[in-house]
Design an enzyme around this catalytic site. Structure first.
Site, PDB file in Angstrom:
ATOM      1  N   ASP A   1      -2.473  -5.244  -0.017  1.00 20.77           N
ATOM      2  CA  ASP A   1      -2.235  -6.106   0.425  1.00 20.77           C
ATOM      3  C   ASP A   1      -3.070  -7.388   1.039  1.00 20.77           C
ATOM      4  O   ASP A   1      -3.283  -7.956   1.745  1.00 20.77           O
ATOM      5  CB  ASP A   1      -1.027  -6.396   0.481  1.00 20.77           C
ATOM      6  CG  ASP A   1      -0.299  -4.696   1.303  1.00 20.77           C
ATOM      7  OD1 ASP A   1      -1.272  -4.195   2.079  1.00 20.77           O
ATOM      8  OD2 ASP A   1       0.992  -4.729   2.048  1.00 20.77           O
TER       9      ASP A   1
ATOM     10  N   MET B   1       0.423  -1.112  -0.078  1.00 17.85           N
ATOM     11  CA  MET B   1       0.141  -0.276  -0.222  1.00 17.85           C
ATOM     12  C   MET B   1       0.761   0.698   0.055  1.00 17.85           C
ATOM     13  O   MET B   1       2.175   1.160   0.315  1.00 17.85           O
ATOM     14  CB  MET B   1      -0.982  -0.449   1.380  1.00 17.85           C
ATOM     15  CG  MET B   1      -2.174  -0.833   1.902  1.00 17.85           C
ATOM     16  SD  MET B   1      -3.130  -1.617   2.831  1.00 17.85           S
ATOM     17  CE  MET B   1      -4.372   0.526   2.123  1.00 17.85           C
ATOM     18  N   HIS B   2      -0.044   2.787  -0.496  1.00 14.28           N
ATOM     19  CA  HIS B   2       0.138   3.901   0.130  1.00 14.28           C
ATOM     20  C   HIS B   2       1.822   4.099  -0.873  1.00 14.28           C
ATOM     21  O   HIS B   2       2.042   5.235  -1.291  1.00 14.28           O
ATOM     22  CB  HIS B   2       1.390   3.692   1.592  1.00 14.28           C
ATOM     23  CG  HIS B   2       0.461   3.225   2.262  1.00 14.28           C
ATOM     24  ND1 HIS B   2      -0.825   3.521   2.215  1.00 14.28           N
ATOM     25  CD2 HIS B   2       0.787   2.527   3.386  1.00 14.28           C
ATOM     26  CE1 HIS B   2      -1.710   3.235   3.902  1.00 14.28           C
ATOM     27  NE2 HIS B   2      -0.810   2.079   4.442  1.00 14.28           N
TER      28      HIS B   2
END
Length: 499
Positions: A240, A81-82
């Site tokens: 995820d 992520m991110h």
């Protein structure tokens, strides 16, 4: 027989998993790639590495597959992520991706609070401004690399960039978009208000789709490179942790997951979009349509144990390192570890705090330190469980996946520290299975993700808390919680000595 592929684009490696319509794992291939860490707190990767290694993995998987490539009907994704990927108008990558575990953006987080306000930010995004999220990264690029941002036409997250290179289509799905700090989580749309306040052009935001939605077929070029059929359908995928939840059956109220990978998470299913945790834990859109999940994060969970092995037992296997773990008493003979190697997120959003061993003496052996590391990781995860329980959630059964599910002693430690029944799955592949399930559901094999889970997920063993161990760990946990406040000032003072 019909097949689908789940692609899990992790922080250190990509894993591709072939599953059939009986829910069986048929083939698995993994390829690793490096981190780029030029300075303390920096963590980047070259997005072309993700594409190259995924292509290699899929090529190897198809080569090993003894069936017809046409029988592989769909492919979907799970991803770290991110991470920020920026593309120019010709869809070329403008700079290395800035990853989720990069902590350079404290200044930008403070700016977000200054101009948006903490209360309004939580109303829109349901999450606090943290260094790992995507918006602070965009603001860092705006401040320190303005020429790069000026050339950007779209931003993407890691698995969305990989999917784009396989299909030519640009999208982002809701579970990953929720981790950008730019999505109105409740309304499932980009926040024009937020973008305007912080000075980011909302045109940089890609189109949004659902996790199981069909977004195109693989390109002829990608089919030629890998051996997959051009008819292979591609589905959006998910973050995820959301995919890990799907792959573990966290698809209804009351279900909770503990996942110990590089980072560690405690994740709980939510039907409501308006529960208020005051930003103490993350609140994201699930891959399951019209559902959400709350999540607490330990930044260096499995990473703490990997660091310990690489530093003190580099040439040994984890099994050797942990031999005799069950012979070490609770509390590791008076040794405590806090897993703050790269700062912490839940319940302390603190990029400056660092790890500690407390209570070392000359009698301690290496296995005592290993036990302390495992107990410290588990204590950190338990802090998230405490927050959930204090909000009124009942958590009495937890599915455990990842590195923490590979050792029986550690699973019992989880049961005792969490004071909950721990369930180990018979085939635990986490996010990759969740990605494959999204492809199976998207391909029309099942009427719901829950139906898919009933076929794909089986429980193997349970671990129940031992009453006297629960009491002993509760006593130790109170000491563990004191370490953060007792070492915070010291770590702030040590910051200038880090290189």
């Amino acid at each position: 027989m019909k097949y689908v592929i789940g692609v899990d684009l992790g922080t250190s490696a990509v894993k591709v998993l072939l599953m059939n319509n009986k829910g069986e794992v048929c083939l698995e291939v993994s390829k690793s790639y490096p981190l780029i860490q030029e300075k303390s707190g920096y963590s980047e990767q070259d997005p072309t590495e993700w594409v190259g290694k995924t292509t290699e993995a899929l090529t190897e998987l198809v080569r090993q597959f003894d069936g017809d490539a046409e029988s592989i009907e769909g492919i979907s994704f799970s991803g770290q992520m991110h991470g920020l990927v920026l593309l120019d108008a010709e869809q070329n990558v403008l700079r290395n991706a800035i990853l989720w575990n990069d902590t350079r953006t404290t200044e930008q987080c403070e700016h977000i609070y200054d101009v948006v306000g903490e209360e309004r930010l939580l109303e829109i995004t349901k999450n606090p401004a943290l260094e790992g999220f995507t918006l602070p990264k965009l603001l860092w690029v705006k401040q320190y690399e303005p020429d790069v941002l000026a050339r950007a036409s779209v931003f993407m997250l890691p698995k969305d960039y990989l999917r784009f290179k396989m299909t030519g289509a640009i999208h982002m799905e809701y579970s990953d978009a929720a981790g950008t700090l730019m999505l109105n989580v409740e309304e499932k749309k980009w926040s024009e208000e937020l973008c305007e306040i912080v000075g980011i052009d909302s045109k940089l935001c890609p189109p949004l789709v659902g996790s199981h939605e069909f977004v195109g077929h693989i390109t002829v070029q990608f089919a030629d490179e890998t051996g997959l059929a051009p008819s292979t359908k591609v589905f959006a995928g998910g973050a995820d942790n959301a995919c890990g939840a799907i792959g573990s059956g966290i698809l209804s109220e009351g279900k909770t997951l503990c996942s110990i990978g590089t980072s560690g998470v405690v994740l709980s299913y939510e039907e409501r979009n308006n529960r208020d945790f005051q930003g103490k834990v993350h609140y994201f859109n699930h891959c399951e349509e019209h559902a959400f999940y709350t999540m607490g994060v330990t930044l260096a969970a499995g990473y703490s144990l990997s660091w310990f092995k690489d530093t003190f037992a580099k040439d040994e296997q984890f099994e050797t390192l942990l031999e005799g773990l069950d012979n070490v008493p609770i509390g590791a003979k008076g040794l405590l570890f806090t897993p703050y190697l790269v700062g912490e997120r839940t319940p302390h959003a603190d990029s400056m705090i660092r790890a500690s061993f407390i209570g070392m003496d000359a009698s301690h052996k290496r296995i005592d330190f290993a036990r302390a590391v495992i107990e410290g990781i588990t204590f950190s995860l338990h802090e998230s469980i405490e927050i959930f329980r204090e909000s009124g959630k009942t958590i009495d059964t937890i599915i455990s996946i990842g590195g923490g599910a590979k050792n029986n002693t550690w699973l019992q430690i989880q049961a005792d520290v969490f004071n909950a029944t721990i369930v180990k799955l018979s085939s635990e592949q986490g996010p990759a299975v969740g990605a494959a399930m999204l492809a199976a559901y998207g391909s029309g094999w099942y009427d719901s993700l829950q139906q898919c889970a009933d076929v794909f997920i089986q429980e193997e063993k349970t671990y129940t808390p031992i009453r006297e161990n629960v009491a002993r760990y509760n006593e130790l946990f109170q000491l563990y919680k004191d370490v953060y406040s007792q070492t915070k000032r010291l770590n702030e003072g040590l910051k200038s000595f880090r290189t």
